[in-house]
Scaffold this active site. Structure first.
Site, PDB file in Angstrom:
ATOM      1  N   GLN A 177       0.849  -1.188   0.000  1.00 46.86           N
ATOM      2  CA  GLN A 177       0.000   0.000   0.000  1.00 46.86           C
ATOM      3  C   GLN A 177       0.884   1.237   0.000  1.00 46.86           C
ATOM      4  OE1 GLN A 177      -3.288   0.585   0.021  1.00 46.86           O
ATOM      5  NE2 GLN A 177      -3.971  -1.548  -0.004  1.00 46.86           N
ATOM      6  N   ASP A 214       6.792   6.522   1.311  1.00 46.72           N
ATOM      7  CA  ASP A 214       8.118   5.893   1.164  1.00 46.72           C
ATOM      8  C   ASP A 214       8.594   5.190   2.434  1.00 46.72           C
ATOM      9  OD1 ASP A 214       8.255   6.822  -1.464  1.00 46.72           O
ATOM     10  OD2 ASP A 214       9.121   8.732  -0.821  1.00 46.72           O
ATOM     11  N   ARG A 215       7.653   4.810   3.293  1.00 52.58           N
ATOM     12  CA  ARG A 215       7.982   4.101   4.529  1.00 52.58           C
ATOM     13  C   ARG A 215       8.805   4.941   5.503  1.00 52.58           C
ATOM     14  NH1 ARG A 215       4.407   1.582   2.376  1.00 52.58           N
ATOM     15  NH2 ARG A 215       4.459  -0.632   1.865  1.00 52.58           N
ATOM     16  N   LEU A 216       8.749   6.274   5.341  1.00 45.92           N
ATOM     17  CA  LEU A 216       9.447   7.146   6.274  1.00 45.92           C
ATOM     18  C   LEU A 216       8.418   7.592   7.328  1.00 45.92           C
ATOM     19  CD1 LEU A 216      12.443   7.860   6.170  1.00 45.92           C
ATOM     20  CD2 LEU A 216      11.828  10.069   5.175  1.00 45.92           C
TER      21      LEU A 216
END
Ligand SMILES: Cc1cc2nc3c(=O)[nH]c(=O)nc-3n(C[C@H](O)[C@H](O)[C@H](O)COP(=O)(O)O)c2cc1C
Length: 242
Positions: free
Chosen positions: A37, A219-221
Site C-alpha cells: 500500500q 516511502d515508509r518514512l
C-alpha cells in the site's frame, strides 16, 4: 495493468491496493511479498501530540470510530509465560482513564495464567485502514471485584451465561459439551434473573509506561512518537526511527 475490483471478482483474484498486478496469478507466497500500500503524507508531528498519552489515545480512538473501523476498541494483548514464550490474542478495550486500560476475560485462561506468573502485557491497536497503530507496554493487575461485578452485570444475558459456561482455553471434547453446559446454566439462571459473575472472570488493568503512536508516511518514512515514563515518574516524549 492494475486489476479493478470487478476484474478481480471475475478472475477470482483480489485487488491488492494500488499495486500493479500482472495477468498471471502469482502463487500465494509471492503475492504476500508484492502486497504494498502507498501510505499518505499526513504526518504526526510533536505539535500534534495531546498533553498525555491517554488523551492522545482517546483522540485516535474517536477518529478510528469516526473512520468506520470495525471494533475500533479491539486490541491485541501480548503476554509471556514463565519461560518467556510469547502469546497474543485480540480482546476488547472496555475502560480507559488517565493511567490505565481495562479489558475483561477469564482469569484461568492461557492469558490469565501467563499474567499470573508474568504480570506485564503489551497492547496493540492495529488501525491499518487509517495507517495507524498504537502500542502500549506496562504492568498488569486485576480489577477490583466490585468493578468486575458491575461490568459483568451490564453484559447481555447470553454473554453472561457463556462466560459462566466456558472454561476458556481448555480442551473440549466437542462443541456439544459447551452448549450442554450453557443450556444447563440457562435452566439454572433463567433470563430476567441474576447470573452470578464467575469468580474466575473479571477485569485486568494495564498501566502503561510506554505508549507509541505510529502514523504511516510516504516511502515508509513513518512517524513514531512515544510517551515514556522515566525512572523519576515524569513522562517524556520521544521520536523513534521508523
Ligand atoms: C474482535 C475480538 C474480540 C475479542 N474480545 C475478547 C475479550 O474482550 N475477552 C476475551 O477473553 N476474549 C476475547 N476474544 C477472544 C480472544 O482473542 C481469545 O480467543 C480468548 O481470550 C482466549 O485467549 P487465551 O487462550 O490466549 O487466553 C476476542 C476475539 C476477537 C477476535
Amino acid at each position: 495493468m492494475t486489476i479493478r475490483a470487478s476484474d478481480a471478482a471475475g478472475s477470482g483474484r483480489r485487488e491488492l491496493g494500488s499495486r500493479a498486478v500482472s495477468d498471471e496469478p502469482l502463487p500465494p507466497r509471492q503475492r504476500l511479498a508484492a502486497m504494498r500500500q502507498v501510505y499518505g503524507s499526513v504526518g504526526l508531528s510533536e505539535a500534534d501530540l495531546a498533553p498525555t498519552w491517554s488523551a492522545m489515545l482517546e483522540r485516535w480512538l474517536g477518529e478510528a470510530e469516526a473512520g468506520g473501523i470495525l471494533e475500533p476498541n479491539a486490541m491485541v494483548v501480548a503476554t509471556a509465560d514463565a519461560d518467556g514464550r510469547p502469546n497474543a490474542r485480540t480482546v476488547l478495550l472496555k475502560g480507559l482513564d488517565e493511567t490505565s486500560l481495562t479489558f475483561f476475560t477469564n482469569y484461568d485462561s492461557a492469558k490469565g495464567q501467563e499474567l499470573a506468573v508474568n504480570p506485564v502485557a503489551a497492547l496493540l491497536f492495529p488501525w491499518v485502514e487509517l495507517q495507524r497503530q498504537v502500542r502500549l507496554v506496562g504492568p498488569v493487575h486485576r480489577l477490583d471485584a466490585a468493578a468486575s461485578d458491575a461490568y459483568f452485570a451490564s453484559r447481555p444475558y447470553g454473554s453472561r451465561l457463556s462466560a459462566l459456561a466456558s472454561p476458556q482455553s481448555r480442551v473440549l471434547a466437542d462443541r456439544a459439551q459447551l452448549e450442554a453446559a450453557r443450556d444447563a446454566l440457562a435452566a439454572r439462571y433463567p433470563e430476567g434473573g441474576d447470573v452470578p459473575r464467575p469468580e474466575n472472570w473479571g477485569g485486568y488493568v494495564v498501566v502503561p509506561d510506554t505508549v507509541e503512536f505510529w502514523q504511516g508516511r510516504a516511502d515508509r518514512l513513518h512517524d513514531r512518537l512515544v510517551y515514556r515514563r522515566g525512572a523519576d515518574g515524569a513522562w517524556v516524549t520521544e521520536r523513534l526511527a521508523p
